[in-house]
Scaffold this active site. Structure first.
Site, PDB file in Angstrom:
ATOM      1  N   ASP A 106      59.224  21.694  -8.607  1.00 59.82           N
ATOM      2  CA  ASP A 106      58.615  20.957  -7.496  1.00 59.82           C
ATOM      3  C   ASP A 106      58.679  21.722  -6.178  1.00 59.82           C
ATOM      4  OD1 ASP A 106      61.314  20.799  -7.154  1.00 59.82           O
ATOM      5  OD2 ASP A 106      61.403  18.611  -6.985  1.00 59.82           O
ATOM      6  N   LYS A 157      74.199  18.214  -2.081  1.00 59.70           N
ATOM      7  CA  LYS A 157      73.931  17.014  -1.279  1.00 59.70           C
ATOM      8  C   LYS A 157      75.170  16.494  -0.532  1.00 59.70           C
ATOM      9  CE  LYS A 157      69.917  16.652  -3.827  1.00 59.70           C
ATOM     10  NZ  LYS A 157      69.805  16.459  -5.235  1.00 59.70           N
ATOM     11  N   ASP A 217      59.999  21.489  -0.879  1.00 59.86           N
ATOM     12  CA  ASP A 217      60.153  20.714  -2.109  1.00 59.86           C
ATOM     13  C   ASP A 217      59.180  19.551  -1.967  1.00 59.86           C
ATOM     14  OD1 ASP A 217      60.912  18.683  -3.877  1.00 59.86           O
ATOM     15  OD2 ASP A 217      63.018  19.237  -3.819  1.00 59.86           O
TER      16      ASP A 217
HETATM   17  N1  GDD Z   1      63.589  19.459 -18.089  1.00 58.56           N
HETATM   18  C1  GDD Z   1      64.234  18.778 -17.172  1.00 58.56           C
HETATM   19  N2  GDD Z   1      65.209  17.893 -17.559  1.00 58.56           N
HETATM   20  N3  GDD Z   1      63.917  18.955 -15.875  1.00 58.56           N
HETATM   21  C2  GDD Z   1      64.613  18.233 -14.948  1.00 58.56           C
HETATM   22  C3  GDD Z   1      65.628  17.321 -15.290  1.00 58.56           C
HETATM   23  C4  GDD Z   1      65.931  17.145 -16.681  1.00 58.56           C
HETATM   24  O1  GDD Z   1      66.789  16.369 -17.081  1.00 58.56           O
HETATM   25  N4  GDD Z   1      66.113  16.770 -14.152  1.00 58.56           N
HETATM   26  C5  GDD Z   1      65.433  17.335 -13.131  1.00 58.56           C
HETATM   27  N5  GDD Z   1      64.516  18.210 -13.610  1.00 58.56           N
HETATM   28  C6  GDD Z   1      63.618  19.050 -12.831  1.00 58.56           C
HETATM   29  C7  GDD Z   1      62.773  18.280 -11.827  1.00 58.56           C
HETATM   30  O2  GDD Z   1      61.526  17.970 -12.413  1.00 58.56           O
HETATM   31  C8  GDD Z   1      62.620  19.299 -10.714  1.00 58.56           C
HETATM   32  O3  GDD Z   1      61.542  20.184 -10.971  1.00 58.56           O
HETATM   33  C9  GDD Z   1      63.891  20.106 -10.762  1.00 58.56           C
HETATM   34  O4  GDD Z   1      64.448  19.884 -12.062  1.00 58.56           O
HETATM   35  C10 GDD Z   1      64.925  19.714  -9.687  1.00 58.56           C
HETATM   36  O5  GDD Z   1      65.167  18.311  -9.769  1.00 58.56           O
HETATM   37  P1  GDD Z   1      65.037  17.372  -8.497  1.00 58.56           P
HETATM   38  O6  GDD Z   1      65.359  16.001  -8.939  1.00 58.56           O
HETATM   39  O7  GDD Z   1      63.752  17.610  -7.792  1.00 58.56           O
HETATM   40  O8  GDD Z   1      66.263  17.902  -7.641  1.00 58.56           O
HETATM   41  P2  GDD Z   1      66.453  17.866  -6.050  1.00 58.56           P
HETATM   42  O9  GDD Z   1      65.193  18.226  -5.365  1.00 58.56           O
HETATM   43  O10 GDD Z   1      67.098  16.581  -5.683  1.00 58.56           O
HETATM   44  O11 GDD Z   1      67.561  19.036  -5.844  1.00 58.56           O
HETATM   45  C11 GDD Z   1      67.374  20.317  -6.422  1.00 58.56           C
HETATM   46  O12 GDD Z   1      66.412  21.072  -5.694  1.00 58.56           O
HETATM   47  C12 GDD Z   1      66.796  21.380  -4.325  1.00 58.56           C
HETATM   48  C13 GDD Z   1      65.687  22.229  -3.745  1.00 58.56           C
HETATM   49  O13 GDD Z   1      64.493  21.524  -3.758  1.00 58.56           O
HETATM   50  C14 GDD Z   1      68.713  21.051  -6.444  1.00 58.56           C
HETATM   51  O14 GDD Z   1      68.539  22.250  -7.195  1.00 58.56           O
HETATM   52  C15 GDD Z   1      69.212  21.387  -5.035  1.00 58.56           C
HETATM   53  O15 GDD Z   1      70.388  22.175  -5.095  1.00 58.56           O
HETATM   54  C16 GDD Z   1      68.126  22.158  -4.286  1.00 58.56           C
HETATM   55  O16 GDD Z   1      68.532  22.386  -2.938  1.00 58.56           O
HETATM   56 MG    MG Z   2      63.246  18.359  -5.945  1.00 58.58          MG
END
Ligand code: GDD
Ligand code: MG
Length: 360
Positions: A106, A157, A217
């Protein structure tokens, strides 16, 4: 080199859009988000992509198939249950043949992947993480490192006010396959909360690669609108012409269009409607006389009836906004919604389906 792109998240913060379209298929100026990421990989010479998916995977597999249309090889691995960001890569271990990029599905960025490969070759260690500086790090993963770039701490976070740094994990990693040895199989594991700290505790090296690239993001409605503003203004370079652009622009009467506006093929805008600035209209939309739309993104086949006003709103495909309805800022309208004529939707409204459309 291979890339693993995580595309299995449920996109909860983008609901109700993600009740009808999984996050990787959410369009950025008419093109699914994931296609934008694949284009970037292609430009960096990467053709072999593994997609751990789980939420609405059919939408992804149907669109991209085996990847041959893009001159790429795409392997899908569908999770029965979400395995988390590390569990998902452990689950694709048998497809991984060497150092690989791992990306959150994303993130939109102008990061130069080749430069990141060169940095990894220079530094060694088990991996390199792309970092970005942000004003509010509390909703991301904070990453602490020394002057050489060597990472000493991850704090996912942190509560507001307790962040140790404004440098955050930007969701693109270049990893050595040895990282997979740090992930227990068969359960949900978070790479940010569990695996990276474990690698550090073992005395192994991970490096930070901080850049000033465009980065966002797209997983929140306000960010989704920001991306579109940035693409339309050229701040994030994608192949979108400045001013009034898109295949539907030729039929449009520019008198009431306030640039930048992007108009999809087959979309008709009544001469007496006011559209723009910062508006993206998908394919085959109908905008009636007296309607006013600004700072908004409408997907395909959306109908906006006479006199309706829409501001800072995202509207998914096939929805109708009835005559003289007023949609307040920050609203998100899901697929196939019908907003009755005269409705006044307050700021931040969520209108549309309340559960996924079709099977997971
Ligand atoms: N296959 C799979 N399975 N993908 C997953 C799963 C899962 O169980 N859970 C999450 N994802 C994918 C989401 O679709 C997304 O593309 C990515 O992993 C990160 O998940 P998010 O839910 O968007 O995380 P976030 O935005 O809260 O936090 C993450 O991204 C930040 C930067 O945008 C973390 O990596 C943070 O450390 C980072 O700063
Ligand atoms: Mg994200």
């Amino acid at each position: 080199m291979q890339a693993v792109i995580l595309v299995g998240g449920e996109g909860t913060r983008l609901r109700p859009l993600t009740f009808g379209t999984p996050k990787p298929m959410v369009p950025i100026v008419g093109v699914p988000f994931l296609a934008r990421t694949l284009e970037r990989l292609y430009e960096a010479g990467i053709r072999d992509v593994i997609l751990p998916a789980g939420y609405m995977p059919q939408a992804i597999t149907e669109y991209f198939g085996d990847g041959s249309r893009l001159d790429m090889k795409i392997t899908y691995v569908i999770e029965d249950e979400p395995l988390g960001t590390a569990g998902a890569i452990k689950n694709v271990e048998k497809h991984i043949t060497g150092p690989f990029f791992m990306m959150n599905g994303d993130v939109l960025t102008s990061l130069d992947l080749r430069a990141m490969i060169a940095y990894h070759q220079e530094k060694g260690g088990l991996g390199v993480l792309h970092l970005i500086k942000v004003e509010d790090p509390s909703s991301f993963g904070c990453v602490v490192h020394d002057e050489s770039g060597r990472i000493s701490q991850f704090i996912e976070k942190p509560p507001k006010g307790t962040e140790p740094t404004n440098e955050i994990n930007a969701g693109t990693y270049l990893l050595d396959p040895k990282v997979l040895d740090f992930i227990p199989p068969g359960r949900n594991v978070s790479i940010e909360r569990e695996t990276f700290p474990r690698i550090l505790a073992d005395g192994q090296r991970l490096y930070a690669y901080t850049t000033e690239d465009y980065w966002i993001d797209v997983g929140r409605p306000e960010h989704y609108l920001t991306v579109h503003r940035d693409v339309l203004s050229g701040v994030m370079p994608l192949e979108v012409e400045p001013g009034i652009s898109g295949a539907g622009a030729a039929n449009a009467d520019c008198a009431n269009l306030i640039a930048p506006v992007h108009i999809g093929e087959g979309t008709m805008i009544a001469r007496e409607a006011r559209v723009g600035p910062n508006v993206v209209l998908g394919k085959n939309c109908r905008i009636a006389a007296g309607a006013a739309i600004e700072d908004s993104v409408l997907w395909d086949d959306v109908v906006v009836e006479e006199g309706a006003t829409i501001e800072e709103t995202i509207i998914a495909s096939r929805s109708t906004i009835g005559a003289n309805a007023k949609i307040g800022k920050g609203s998100v309208i899901g697929h196939d919604a019908r907003v009755e004529p005269g409705t006044v939707a307050p700021e931040g409204s969520r209108i549309g389906p309340s559960a996924p459309i079709g099977a997971r």
